[in-house]
Write a protein that holds these residues in place. Structure first.
Motif, PDB file in Angstrom:
ATOM      1  N   HIS A  15       0.828  -1.208   0.000  1.00 48.23           N
ATOM      2  CA  HIS A  15       0.000   0.000   0.000  1.00 48.23           C
ATOM      3  C   HIS A  15       0.862   1.257   0.000  1.00 48.23           C
ATOM      4  N   ASP A  16       1.956   1.243   0.755  1.00 48.98           N
ATOM      5  CA  ASP A  16       2.857   2.407   0.794  1.00 48.98           C
ATOM      6  C   ASP A  16       3.447   2.713  -0.580  1.00 48.98           C
ATOM      7  N   HIS A  17       3.480   1.711  -1.441  1.00 51.74           N
ATOM      8  CA  HIS A  17       3.998   1.904  -2.792  1.00 51.74           C
ATOM      9  C   HIS A  17       2.872   2.119  -3.808  1.00 51.74           C
ATOM     10  N   GLY A  18       1.701   2.482  -3.298  1.00 49.92           N
ATOM     11  CA  GLY A  18       0.592   2.880  -4.159  1.00 49.92           C
ATOM     12  C   GLY A  18      -0.113   1.745  -4.871  1.00 49.92           C
ATOM     13  N   LEU A  19      -0.092   0.556  -4.287  1.00 50.35           N
ATOM     14  CA  LEU A  19      -0.707  -0.601  -4.927  1.00 50.35           C
ATOM     15  C   LEU A  19      -1.764  -1.255  -4.034  1.00 50.35           C
ATOM     16  N   ILE A  20      -2.722  -1.917  -4.667  1.00 46.12           N
ATOM     17  CA  ILE A  20      -3.714  -2.758  -3.980  1.00 46.12           C
ATOM     18  C   ILE A  20      -3.502  -4.168  -4.530  1.00 46.12           C
ATOM     19  N   HIS A  21      -3.321  -5.159  -3.667  1.00 39.72           N
ATOM     20  CA  HIS A  21      -3.077  -6.533  -4.118  1.00 39.72           C
ATOM     21  C   HIS A  21      -4.315  -7.126  -4.779  1.00 39.72           C
TER      22      HIS A  21
ATOM     23  N   THR B 276      -2.792  -7.018  -9.216  1.00 38.54           N
ATOM     24  CA  THR B 276      -2.487  -5.825  -8.414  1.00 38.54           C
ATOM     25  C   THR B 276      -2.743  -4.590  -9.277  1.00 38.54           C
ATOM     26  N   THR B 277      -3.234  -3.546  -8.649  1.00 35.22           N
ATOM     27  CA  THR B 277      -3.486  -2.310  -9.393  1.00 35.22           C
ATOM     28  C   THR B 277      -2.975  -1.125  -8.599  1.00 35.22           C
ATOM     29  N   HIS B 278      -2.779  -0.021  -9.292  1.00 35.01           N
ATOM     30  CA  HIS B 278      -2.355   1.213  -8.635  1.00 35.01           C
ATOM     31  C   HIS B 278      -3.545   1.847  -7.922  1.00 35.01           C
ATOM     32  N   ILE B 279      -3.283   2.409  -6.775  1.00 36.63           N
ATOM     33  CA  ILE B 279      -4.312   3.154  -6.049  1.00 36.63           C
ATOM     34  C   ILE B 279      -4.492   4.471  -6.781  1.00 36.63           C
ATOM     35  N   GLN B 280      -5.723   4.744  -7.179  1.00 41.30           N
ATOM     36  CA  GLN B 280      -6.019   5.985  -7.887  1.00 41.30           C
ATOM     37  C   GLN B 280      -6.972   6.794  -7.029  1.00 41.30           C
ATOM     38  N   LEU B 281      -6.405   7.469  -6.054  1.00 39.86           N
ATOM     39  CA  LEU B 281      -7.242   8.196  -5.105  1.00 39.86           C
ATOM     40  C   LEU B 281      -7.689   9.537  -5.670  1.00 39.86           C
ATOM     41  N   LYS B 282      -8.894   9.894  -5.335  1.00 39.99           N
ATOM     42  CA  LYS B 282      -9.413  11.217  -5.654  1.00 39.99           C
ATOM     43  C   LYS B 282     -10.411  11.578  -4.572  1.00 39.99           C
ATOM     44  N   LEU B 283     -10.716  12.822  -4.454  1.00 40.15           N
ATOM     45  CA  LEU B 283     -11.691  13.248  -3.453  1.00 40.15           C
ATOM     46  C   LEU B 283     -13.073  13.329  -4.081  1.00 40.15           C
TER      47      LEU B 283
ATOM     48  N   THR C  91     -14.299  12.633   0.550  1.00 41.71           N
ATOM     49  CA  THR C  91     -13.927  11.273   0.934  1.00 41.71           C
ATOM     50  C   THR C  91     -13.012  10.700  -0.142  1.00 41.71           C
ATOM     51  N   GLU C  92     -11.935  10.020   0.293  1.00 44.87           N
ATOM     52  CA  GLU C  92     -11.047   9.404  -0.678  1.00 44.87           C
ATOM     53  C   GLU C  92     -11.687   8.140  -1.235  1.00 44.87           C
ATOM     54  N   VAL C  93     -11.740   8.018  -2.544  1.00 39.75           N
ATOM     55  CA  VAL C  93     -12.223   6.814  -3.213  1.00 39.75           C
ATOM     56  C   VAL C  93     -11.295   6.530  -4.393  1.00 39.75           C
ATOM     57  N   THR C  94     -11.361   5.331  -4.900  1.00 44.08           N
ATOM     58  CA  THR C  94     -10.567   4.998  -6.074  1.00 44.08           C
ATOM     59  C   THR C  94     -11.469   5.001  -7.288  1.00 44.08           C
ATOM     60  N   ALA C  95     -10.850   4.825  -8.429  1.00 44.28           N
ATOM     61  CA  ALA C  95     -11.624   4.648  -9.649  1.00 44.28           C
ATOM     62  C   ALA C  95     -12.382   3.329  -9.527  1.00 44.28           C
ATOM     63  N   THR C  96     -13.392   3.137 -10.381  1.00 44.05           N
ATOM     64  CA  THR C  96     -14.129   1.883 -10.364  1.00 44.05           C
ATOM     65  C   THR C  96     -13.295   0.830 -11.072  1.00 44.05           C
ATOM     66  N   TYR C  97     -13.109  -0.307 -10.425  1.00 41.47           N
ATOM     67  CA  TYR C  97     -12.329  -1.400 -10.982  1.00 41.47           C
ATOM     68  C   TYR C  97     -13.269  -2.536 -11.356  1.00 41.47           C
TER      69      TYR C  97
ATOM     70  N   THR D 269     -11.034   1.198  -2.057  1.00 42.44           N
ATOM     71  CA  THR D 269      -9.691   1.636  -1.698  1.00 42.44           C
ATOM     72  C   THR D 269      -8.861   0.414  -1.302  1.00 42.44           C
ATOM     73  N   SER D 270      -7.676   0.676  -0.803  1.00 37.47           N
ATOM     74  CA  SER D 270      -6.798  -0.410  -0.347  1.00 37.47           C
ATOM     75  C   SER D 270      -7.401  -1.168   0.835  1.00 37.47           C
ATOM     76  N   LYS D 271      -8.490  -0.655   1.388  1.00 36.45           N
ATOM     77  CA  LYS D 271      -9.141  -1.330   2.512  1.00 36.45           C
ATOM     78  C   LYS D 271      -9.708  -2.693   2.111  1.00 36.45           C
ATOM     79  N   VAL D 272      -9.828  -2.983   0.793  1.00 34.03           N
ATOM     80  CA  VAL D 272     -10.267  -4.320   0.392  1.00 34.03           C
ATOM     81  C   VAL D 272      -9.235  -5.363   0.843  1.00 34.03           C
ATOM     82  N   ASP D 273      -7.955  -4.989   0.826  1.00 32.90           N
ATOM     83  CA  ASP D 273      -6.910  -5.903   1.308  1.00 32.90           C
ATOM     84  C   ASP D 273      -7.016  -6.097   2.825  1.00 32.90           C
ATOM     85  N   VAL D 274      -7.430  -5.048   3.532  1.00 26.61           N
ATOM     86  CA  VAL D 274      -7.589  -5.138   4.993  1.00 26.61           C
ATOM     87  C   VAL D 274      -8.732  -6.098   5.325  1.00 26.61           C
TER      88      VAL D 274
END
Length: 160
Positions: free
Chosen positions: A40-46, A70-77, A81-87, A106-111
Motif C-alpha cells: 500500500h505504501d507503494h501505491g498498490l492494492i493486491h 495488483t493495481t495502482h491506487i487511484q485516489l481522488k476526493l 472522501t477518498e475513493v478509487t476509480a471503479t475497478y 480503496t486499499s481497505k479491500v486488502d484489509v
C-alpha cells in the motif's frame, strides 16, 4: 518464490484440528500486515490476498505472491472522501470485500481480506465449513445481479 516450501493454504489443510499456537499465528499475521502495508505504501492494492498466495520460505517466514491483478491506487476526493476509480469485479470470491464487486474501493479491500485470513488462522474450518462459507457468500452478494436464483441454489454442491 521457488525457494518457498508450501503455501498457507497447504499448511491450513495439513494442520487439521490440531491445536493452533496463537502467538505463532499472530507473528505470521504481523508479517502479512507488514507486507501489505509495504504494498500500500507503494501505491498498490493486491486485490487477491488468500492463503494460497501466502508462501512459507521457512517455518516462520512468510512471503506474499501472485501480483497478477495488483493495481495502482487511484485516489481522488469525492464529497471530501477518498475513493478509487471503479475497478472490474476481480479477485477470489471467497476472500473479496463486498465493495470489490465492481464498485469504487480503496486499499481497505486488502484489509478486509486480512481479517478473513486471521479468522482462518485462528479457527479450524473443515471442507464442509468452507463450502458453506462459499455458498453463503454467493447468496449474500452485494450486487443483486450476482445472487443465484432458487433453481441455481438447488444445483449447488452444498445442497447435494
Amino acid at each position: 518464490m521457488e525457494l518457498c516450501e508450501y503455501s498457507l493454504a497447504e499448511w491450513l489443510r495439513r494442520q487439521g484440528t490440531a491445536e493452533r499456537d496463537l502467538p505463532r499465528m499472530i507473528g505470521w499475521f504481523k508479517q502479512m500486515v507488514t507486507a501489505v502495508a509495504y504494498i500500500h505504501d507503494h501505491g498498490l492494492i493486491h486485490r487477491d490476498l488468500k492463503p494460497s498466495n501466502i508462501l512459507f520460505s521457512s517455518p516462520d517466514h512468510l512471503n506474499i505472491c501472485d501480483f497478477g491483478i495488483t493495481t495502482h491506487i487511484q485516489l481522488k476526493l469525492e464529497n471530501e472522501t477518498e475513493v478509487t476509480a471503479t475497478y472490474p469485479d476481480i479477485g477470489s470470491a471467497l476472500y473479496m470485500a463486498p465493495e470489490q464487486s465492481g464498485w469504487r474501493y480503496t486499499s481497505k479491500v486488502d484489509v478486509f481480506t486480512l481479517g478473513l485470513i486471521l479468522a482462518e488462522l485462528c479457527v479450524y474450518m473443515t471442507v464442509f465449513d468452507r463450502k458453506e462459507a462459499e455458498f453463503v457468500s454467493w447468496l449474500s452478494q452485494v450486487d443483486k445481479s450476482k445472487r443465484p436464483t432458487c433453481r441455481e441454489m438447488l444445483k449447488h454442491s452444498f445442497l447435494e
